[in-house]
Design a protein around this motif. Structure first.
Motif, PDB file in Angstrom:
ATOM      1  N   THR A 176       0.795  -1.132   0.002  1.00 56.96           N
ATOM      2  CA  THR A 176       0.044  -0.008  -0.056  1.00 56.96           C
ATOM      3  C   THR A 176       0.777   1.072   0.034  1.00 56.96           C
ATOM      4  O   THR A 176       1.985   1.291   0.080  1.00 56.96           O
ATOM      5  CB  THR A 176      -0.939  -0.048   1.302  1.00 56.96           C
ATOM      6  OG1 THR A 176      -1.855   1.179   1.147  1.00 56.96           O
ATOM      7  CG2 THR A 176      -0.213   0.006   2.612  1.00 56.96           C
ATOM      8  N   TYR A 177       0.203   2.401  -0.243  1.00 54.46           N
ATOM      9  CA  TYR A 177       1.022   3.661  -0.228  1.00 54.46           C
ATOM     10  C   TYR A 177       0.122   4.867  -0.176  1.00 54.46           C
ATOM     11  O   TYR A 177      -1.255   4.703  -0.311  1.00 54.46           O
ATOM     12  CB  TYR A 177       1.886   3.807  -1.599  1.00 54.46           C
ATOM     13  CG  TYR A 177       1.383   3.432  -2.904  1.00 54.46           C
ATOM     14  CD1 TYR A 177       0.530   4.373  -3.497  1.00 54.46           C
ATOM     15  CD2 TYR A 177       1.361   2.211  -3.283  1.00 54.46           C
ATOM     16  CE1 TYR A 177       0.154   4.170  -4.644  1.00 54.46           C
ATOM     17  CE2 TYR A 177       1.042   1.665  -4.533  1.00 54.46           C
ATOM     18  CZ  TYR A 177       0.109   2.856  -5.121  1.00 54.46           C
ATOM     19  OH  TYR A 177      -0.256   2.500  -6.253  1.00 54.46           O
ATOM     20  N   PHE A 178       0.474   5.944  -0.056  1.00 54.77           N
ATOM     21  CA  PHE A 178      -0.600   7.102   0.222  1.00 54.77           C
ATOM     22  C   PHE A 178      -1.245   7.306  -1.071  1.00 54.77           C
ATOM     23  O   PHE A 178      -0.600   7.556  -2.119  1.00 54.77           O
ATOM     24  CB  PHE A 178       0.223   8.479   0.673  1.00 54.77           C
ATOM     25  CG  PHE A 178       0.663   8.385   2.291  1.00 54.77           C
ATOM     26  CD1 PHE A 178      -0.335   8.751   3.198  1.00 54.77           C
ATOM     27  CD2 PHE A 178       1.897   7.797   2.725  1.00 54.77           C
ATOM     28  CE1 PHE A 178      -0.046   8.532   4.516  1.00 54.77           C
ATOM     29  CE2 PHE A 178       2.243   7.635   3.924  1.00 54.77           C
ATOM     30  CZ  PHE A 178       1.168   7.959   5.047  1.00 54.77           C
TER      31      PHE A 178
ATOM     32  N   GLU B  50      -1.543   3.745   5.404  1.00 53.27           N
ATOM     33  CA  GLU B  50      -1.363   4.657   4.541  1.00 53.27           C
ATOM     34  C   GLU B  50      -2.770   5.256   3.929  1.00 53.27           C
ATOM     35  O   GLU B  50      -3.047   6.267   3.586  1.00 53.27           O
ATOM     36  CB  GLU B  50      -0.664   4.579   3.249  1.00 53.27           C
ATOM     37  CG  GLU B  50       0.946   4.460   3.803  1.00 53.27           C
ATOM     38  CD  GLU B  50       1.460   3.272   3.863  1.00 53.27           C
ATOM     39  OE1 GLU B  50       2.615   2.858   3.786  1.00 53.27           O
ATOM     40  OE2 GLU B  50       0.822   2.269   4.601  1.00 53.27           O
ATOM     41  N   GLU B  51      -3.606   4.090   3.875  1.00 48.73           N
ATOM     42  CA  GLU B  51      -5.064   4.559   3.473  1.00 48.73           C
ATOM     43  C   GLU B  51      -5.804   5.436   4.413  1.00 48.73           C
ATOM     44  O   GLU B  51      -6.366   6.503   3.945  1.00 48.73           O
ATOM     45  CB  GLU B  51      -5.946   3.388   2.893  1.00 48.73           C
ATOM     46  CG  GLU B  51      -7.422   3.640   2.551  1.00 48.73           C
ATOM     47  CD  GLU B  51      -8.103   2.317   1.961  1.00 48.73           C
ATOM     48  OE1 GLU B  51      -8.112   1.927   0.975  1.00 48.73           O
ATOM     49  OE2 GLU B  51      -8.614   1.595   3.099  1.00 48.73           O
TER      50      GLU B  51
ATOM     51  N   TYR C  52      -4.681   7.353   6.721  1.00 51.57           N
ATOM     52  CA  TYR C  52      -4.140   8.606   7.135  1.00 51.57           C
ATOM     53  C   TYR C  52      -4.235   9.260   5.596  1.00 51.57           C
ATOM     54  O   TYR C  52      -4.365  10.700   5.866  1.00 51.57           O
ATOM     55  CB  TYR C  52      -2.678   8.338   7.010  1.00 51.57           C
ATOM     56  CG  TYR C  52      -2.220   7.990   8.686  1.00 51.57           C
ATOM     57  CD1 TYR C  52      -2.837   8.442   9.752  1.00 51.57           C
ATOM     58  CD2 TYR C  52      -1.029   7.099   8.839  1.00 51.57           C
ATOM     59  CE1 TYR C  52      -2.548   8.244  11.079  1.00 51.57           C
ATOM     60  CE2 TYR C  52      -0.883   6.687  10.255  1.00 51.57           C
ATOM     61  CZ  TYR C  52      -1.542   7.203  11.026  1.00 51.57           C
ATOM     62  OH  TYR C  52      -0.913   6.639  12.389  1.00 51.57           O
ATOM     63  N   SER C  53      -4.349   8.891   4.480  1.00 50.37           N
ATOM     64  CA  SER C  53      -4.819   9.670   3.283  1.00 50.37           C
ATOM     65  C   SER C  53      -6.267  10.076   3.395  1.00 50.37           C
ATOM     66  O   SER C  53      -6.217  11.432   3.226  1.00 50.37           O
ATOM     67  CB  SER C  53      -4.707   8.634   2.235  1.00 50.37           C
ATOM     68  OG  SER C  53      -3.414   8.414   1.995  1.00 50.37           O
TER      69      SER C  53
ATOM     70  N   SER D 247       6.384   4.839   0.374  1.00 49.09           N
ATOM     71  CA  SER D 247       5.227   5.073   0.585  1.00 49.09           C
ATOM     72  C   SER D 247       4.594   6.414  -0.026  1.00 49.09           C
ATOM     73  O   SER D 247       3.434   6.580  -0.024  1.00 49.09           O
ATOM     74  CB  SER D 247       5.087   5.102   2.119  1.00 49.09           C
ATOM     75  OG  SER D 247       5.082   3.850   2.745  1.00 49.09           O
TER      76      SER D 247
ATOM     77  N   TYR E  30       7.115   6.519   7.728  1.00 49.37           N
ATOM     78  CA  TYR E  30       7.045   5.845   6.553  1.00 49.37           C
ATOM     79  C   TYR E  30       8.318   6.027   5.830  1.00 49.37           C
ATOM     80  O   TYR E  30       8.749   7.385   5.895  1.00 49.37           O
ATOM     81  CB  TYR E  30       6.019   6.408   5.875  1.00 49.37           C
ATOM     82  CG  TYR E  30       4.306   5.710   6.458  1.00 49.37           C
ATOM     83  CD1 TYR E  30       4.000   4.459   6.536  1.00 49.37           C
ATOM     84  CD2 TYR E  30       3.775   6.875   7.238  1.00 49.37           C
ATOM     85  CE1 TYR E  30       2.995   3.969   6.997  1.00 49.37           C
ATOM     86  CE2 TYR E  30       2.649   6.345   8.006  1.00 49.37           C
ATOM     87  CZ  TYR E  30       2.234   5.175   7.675  1.00 49.37           C
ATOM     88  OH  TYR E  30       1.093   4.762   8.394  1.00 49.37           O
TER      89      TYR E  30
END
Length: 513
Positions: free
Chosen positions: A77-79, A120-121, A123-124, A165, A161
């Protein structure tokens, strides 16, 4: 003491994983399963045979499952992952919801990021809300993030991170929400971190949302890239629980590859380009519809929210006016004997017209070709798949990459376990120079089929041209291993008639001997 599990032992642990997590390892993924079991046993400092002997012991199960989950769940995953989705959230769904709440003088939002991995999800989402709400401190925001993997949750709560990320366009300025650490990583600001509540949750056991807010209270649930790994029975139960957790008018968003999994009453699907979302509708409205068609299951809506009521039993649809039917995969039209106004209102899915379709492609009338695909069926038939692939390549050839990717996602959604559509999507991304995105799609291809030779070769090609020869070599060597298991004269799929022996020679030349 054996260091290799026999079939019976593998079956025992496979059943244990399925019962406790819902994750299904089929025969194609046996090698991966054995590797994960071995890693868990190494962490626990026990021999392989011990985990089989004790797997039914309740005191051992807790420890074993906690460690095993760390290996069997995917943490990729990533932002702001999935640019189109977050654009839709930024520009449409969240602003509309915020506007509605302001009009009602009820400043609250309820959101759940299920299977959140390393955070990341959610927090996005928190960053996006702070960007959209100038008076964010006046709002009551409940942003729940859950995962079965405690190791990942610990990382999420820490909020630190690596640069990896941040490999996609964040869509909004995010510099003020992070600060650098001495080891060249980024730490999320407390103003964002404290907005998210992290909890460990097993979706197959406790995925309904019950707490002080009450059941059926959530505005939005994101549950992406997890349902595809469950057994059909488990995924159906999880979807039912998730929908129960939504308020009427709330939305469930899954990945494009999972939209075929979300079925059931009281769900209406919308699509906005390549973004698909499922709305929980008023049960009373559907009770009235059931009187017309007892087999009513799902109502589909397009961007314009024009309904097409689907009757699941058989290939029949019911719709009063042909001109109201939206442009959506699976679109339908009346035959000559059932024109608009006919009281029967029966609509038939027609077989594809290859000759007419090919003519539209040759004349570059791609929109018309797309409509022809939408009106043909059954979706997933060889004719339908062939036409979808031709259309995707045609759009990519014209440089219309967004449309090529949109149709790629539709093709993937038709069969999430077919590795080939991911390969085609990767080729479109590769052509744009989006190598990391292309690699992501190719990895999804390998999740569907770990020994899919074309995906390994494509990954090696990307690593080679982006200056990562060691990674390229790794995938070339994996390709050779796959070829070693084939007869030398076997003609390989998707290679224009190249036999296994010739392909192996070509790869060895690339490796230098």
């Amino acid at each position: 003491m054996s260091d290799v599990l026999d079939e019976a032992a593998i079956g025992t642990i496979r059943d244990f994983i399925l019962a406790h997590t819902g994750i299904l390892f089929d025969d194609r993924h046996t090698h991966d399963l054995c590797r994960h079991i071995a890693s868990a046993c190494t962490d626990l400092k026990i021999p392989l045979e011990t985990c089989v002997q004790q797997v039914n012991d309740s005191s051992f199960q807790v420890r074993f499952l906690e460690v095993l989950v760390k290996y069997i769940t995917i943490g990729e995953t990533y932002f702001f992952r999935d640019k189109n989705l977050f654009l839709f959230l930024r520009d449409s769904l969240l602003p509309n919801l915020i506007r509605s709440r302001r009009q009602e003088h009820k400043l609250y939002l309820r959101i759940w990021s299920a299977a959140c991995s390393s955070g990341e999800e959610p927090y996005s989402l928190a960053i996006l809300l702070r960007y959209l709400l100038v008076d964010v401190d006046d709002w009551d925001i409940y942003l729940l993030a859950t995962d079965i993997n405690q190791h990942m949750l610990n990382r999420a709560q820490e909020g630190i991170y690596s640069r990896w990320s941040f490999r996609d366009d964040p869509l909004i300025p995010i510099g003020s929400y992070f600060s650098p650490t001495p080891d060249n990583r980024m730490k999320i600001d407390d103003s964002v971190r404290t907005m998210v509540r992290f909890e460990r949750m097993n979706l197959i056991h406790d995925s309904s949302f019950y707490n002080a807010l009450g059941p059926s209270s959530l505005d939005l649930i994101l549950c992406r890239n997890v349902l595809m790994y469950f057994s059909p029975e488990q995924s159906g139960e999880v979807v039912s629980h998730l929908v129960t957790s939504l308020r009427t008018g709330g939305f469930l968003i899954v990945s494009p590859q999972e939209i075929g999994i979300v079925q059931g009453q009281f769900i209406r699907m919308h699509h906005h380009g390549s973004v698909f979302l499922h709305e929980k509708v008023d049960q009373n409205n559907l009770v009235a519809a059931e009187k017309i068609s007892p087999s009513l299951s799902t109502t589909f809506y397009s961007d314009e929210s024009v309904p097409v009521t689907r009757v699941i039993e058989g290939d029949l649809f019911h719709e009063p006016d042909i001109h109201d039917i939206p442009d959506f995969p699976g679109d339908i039209f009346l035959d000559e004997e059932n024109k608009p106004g006919d009281s029967s209102g029966v609509v038939y899915l027609l077989e594809p017209d290859d000759e007419g379709f090919d003519r539209l492609i040759s004349e570059n009338r791609l929109e018309e070709a797309g409509k022809m695909i939408s009106q043909s069926g059954p979706q997933s038939s060889p004719h339908w798949i062939r036409q979808m692939e031709i259309l995707i390549r045609a759009y990519a050839g014209n440089g219309e990459y967004d449309k090529a990717l949109g149709w790629s996602d539709r093709l993937i959604a038709a069969d999430v376990l077919n590795p080939r559509p991911y390969l085609l999507k990767a080729a479109v991304l590769d052509e744009q120079g989006l190598y990391n995105h292309s690699l992501q799609s190719l990895r999804q291809s390998l999740y569907a089929f770990p020994d899919y030779l074309p995906a390994h070769l494509a990954i090696a090609g990307i690593y080679k041209k982006t200056g990562r020869p060691d990674l390229a070599r790794h995938h070339y060597e994996l390709a050779i291993h796959i070829l070693d298991l084939k007869d030398e004269d076997t003609i390989l799929e998707e290679t224009e008639g190249i036999p296994a022996r010739k392909m192996k020679d070509m790869i060895q030349m690339l490796l230098g001997g």
